[in-house]
Design an enzyme around this catalytic site. Structure first.
Site, PDB file in Angstrom:
ATOM      1  N   CYS A 162       0.823  -1.208   0.000  1.00 21.81           N
ATOM      2  CA  CYS A 162       0.000   0.000   0.000  1.00 21.81           C
ATOM      3  C   CYS A 162       0.864   1.269   0.000  1.00 21.81           C
ATOM      4  O   CYS A 162       1.100   1.885   1.045  1.00 21.81           O
ATOM      5  CB  CYS A 162      -0.975   0.035   1.160  1.00 21.81           C
ATOM      6  SG  CYS A 162      -2.235   1.306   0.859  1.00 21.81           S
ATOM      7  N   CYS A 338      -6.041   2.524  -3.895  1.00 23.48           N
ATOM      8  CA  CYS A 338      -5.435   3.064  -2.697  1.00 23.48           C
ATOM      9  C   CYS A 338      -6.403   4.056  -2.059  1.00 23.48           C
ATOM     10  O   CYS A 338      -6.635   5.137  -2.614  1.00 23.48           O
ATOM     11  CB  CYS A 338      -4.121   3.743  -3.062  1.00 23.48           C
ATOM     12  SG  CYS A 338      -3.191   4.154  -1.606  1.00 23.48           S
TER      13      CYS A 338
END
Ligand code: FAD
Length: 394
Positions: A162, A338
């Site tokens: 991430c 994201c």
């Protein structure tokens, strides 16, 4: 009657469980084994909100046993090595498992030791990290205890899971300082090895505006190389090799990451150490009965659970096609997402593909901050994960 096809899955995290559930739901005659050493399964995306005090860390944890699909065997051990020429994996206890098909998804490895002094410092003295269940509470402690000084947030060079998570916790902390009347006394610094805030053009201008509005100081091309806990200094390496020390009162460190050692030294690895798979079919480059997905794979996209949600159905379709002697038509386009949390009431939902082109889900401008998207992150995405994705249904 012919015996069922043997499938061994390495890793019972986001990728392994999702694939196991989809294979188990397929109705095909399969004998599925998941090799996973941990009793617990973690929804890691929640750690951003745990570090910001929104949830206790226990909210991100479930018993692994509850997510092993019915009919699937859980082999509770580590895989130690691979023998793909003999269709075998060897476990840490010396046992060997034979397979007809292998799925590899053991996640990536956090390399705390690659930053001098970080391993010893993290978890105390204002040094914290959302990147481990055992350190995530220290983030919330550092944020709520800081009354003045420098709050430094770092992002390392290289691949991380991430890629947006290092900046999310920076925005949340800034919001907390503002809401609790200490923002004037705290200098918020985001120090990244990268040269810009986010690599996707569609979302970068909005994030730059967030940084400006919040008055966050950015230090680009600053790669954390040392933590000097005794003097409270974070030392950064610059591209020209020079070092720049910044005093911190709180330091949120995102550690360097890389492929797990047992993958890097295996015949499955590419030159960088990742499981070498075709970026569209997810089939291994050299072993046709091996497939890979998730953080440990060579797939050149941002490493997220959201990406795995799109990878898993493609992998299962292609594995079953290979088994049936049919062409592999399932194709993954690099989709990843994201959820860029910008505070306790805002979020930008970035979604894009291999070409960094937007691949958005909603019929509105996702590059804008929205409260509705924050609620999605806080409530809807965890439910989607536990009840949809891990059950092979979403
Ligand atoms: P993991 O889920 O990490 O699972 C790997 C499993 O393999 C583990 O259970 C491990 O015990 C097991 N394993 C390890 N070694 C072995 C071995 N030798 N043998 C057998 N098993 C082994 N993603 C998003 O989509 N959205 C987000 O907002 C988001 N935010 C994040 C924020 C943070 C702070 C973090 C840490 C991650 C975030 N992610 C986010 C990323 C997401 O959690 C990962 O991309 C995802 O969990 C990767 O799944 P995986 O199956 O590849 O690995």
């Amino acid at each position: 009657m012919s015996s069922p096809t043997r499938v061994v899955i390495v890793g019972g995290g986001a990728g392994g469980i999702t694939v196991a559930a989809r294979l188990a739901n397929s109705g095909e005659s399969l004998k599925i084994q998941i090799v996973e050493p941990s009793d617990k399964h973690y929804y890691q995306p929640l750690w951003t909100l745990v570090g910001a005090g929104v949830f206790p860390r226990e909210e991100s944890e479930r018993n692994e046993a509850d997510f092993i699909p019915p009919g699937v065997e859980w082999v509770k051990d580590f895989v130690e090595s691979f023998q793909p020429d003999q269709n075998r994996v060897t476990l840490r206890d010396g046992r060997q498992l034979e397979y007809d098909y292998l799925v590899v998804s053991p996640g990536l490895q956090i390399n705390w030791q690659n930053v001098k002094g970080l391993k010893e410092a993290v978890g105390k003295g204002g040094v914290c990290s959302n990147y481990d269940y055992n350190t995530v509470d220290s983030t919330w402690e550092a944020i709520r205890n800081l009354k003045s000084g420098n709050a430094v947030f770092t992002q390392p060079s290289g691949v991380i899971k991430c890629g947006g998570a290092p900046q999310k916790i920076c925005y949340l902390a800034e919001d907390y300082f503002r809401q609790h009347g200490v923002r004037q006394q705290v200098n918020v610094i985001f120090a990244s090895a990268a040269g810009m805030i986010f690599p996707v053009d569609r979302y970068r201008p909005s994030l730059e505006r967030v940084i400006e509005r919040k008055g966050i100081q950015t230090l680009y091309e600053h790669d954390l190389c040392e933590v000097r806990a005794s003097t409270k200094e974070a030392v950064f390496r610059r591209p020209d090799g020079s070092e720049h020390a910044v005093r911190y009162d709180m330091l949120h460190a995102t550690p360097p990451m890389g492929p797990p050692d047992f993958i890097s030294r295996s015949p499955l690895a590419d030159a960088g150490g990742w499981v070498e798979v075709n970026k569209h079919t997810l089939q291994h480059a050299r072993f046709a009965n091996v497939f890979g997905l998730g953080d440990a794979s060579s797939l050149p996209t941002s490493k997220t659970g959201a990406a795995i949600r799109k990878q898993a159905p493609v992998l299962v379709e292609n594995l079953l096609a290979q088994r049936a002697g049919k062409p592999l038509v399932g194709s993954y386009d690099g989709y990843t997402s994201c959820p860029l949390v910008t505070g306790y009431s805002g979020m930008i939902l970035a979604e894009f593909d291999y070409d960094k082109q937007p691949a958005e889900s909603f019929p509105f401008d996702q590059s804008q901050e929205r409260y509705s998207m924050y609620l999605l992150k806080k409530h809807a995405l965890p439910n989607l994960y536990w009840h949809g994705m891990l059950r092979g249904r979403a």
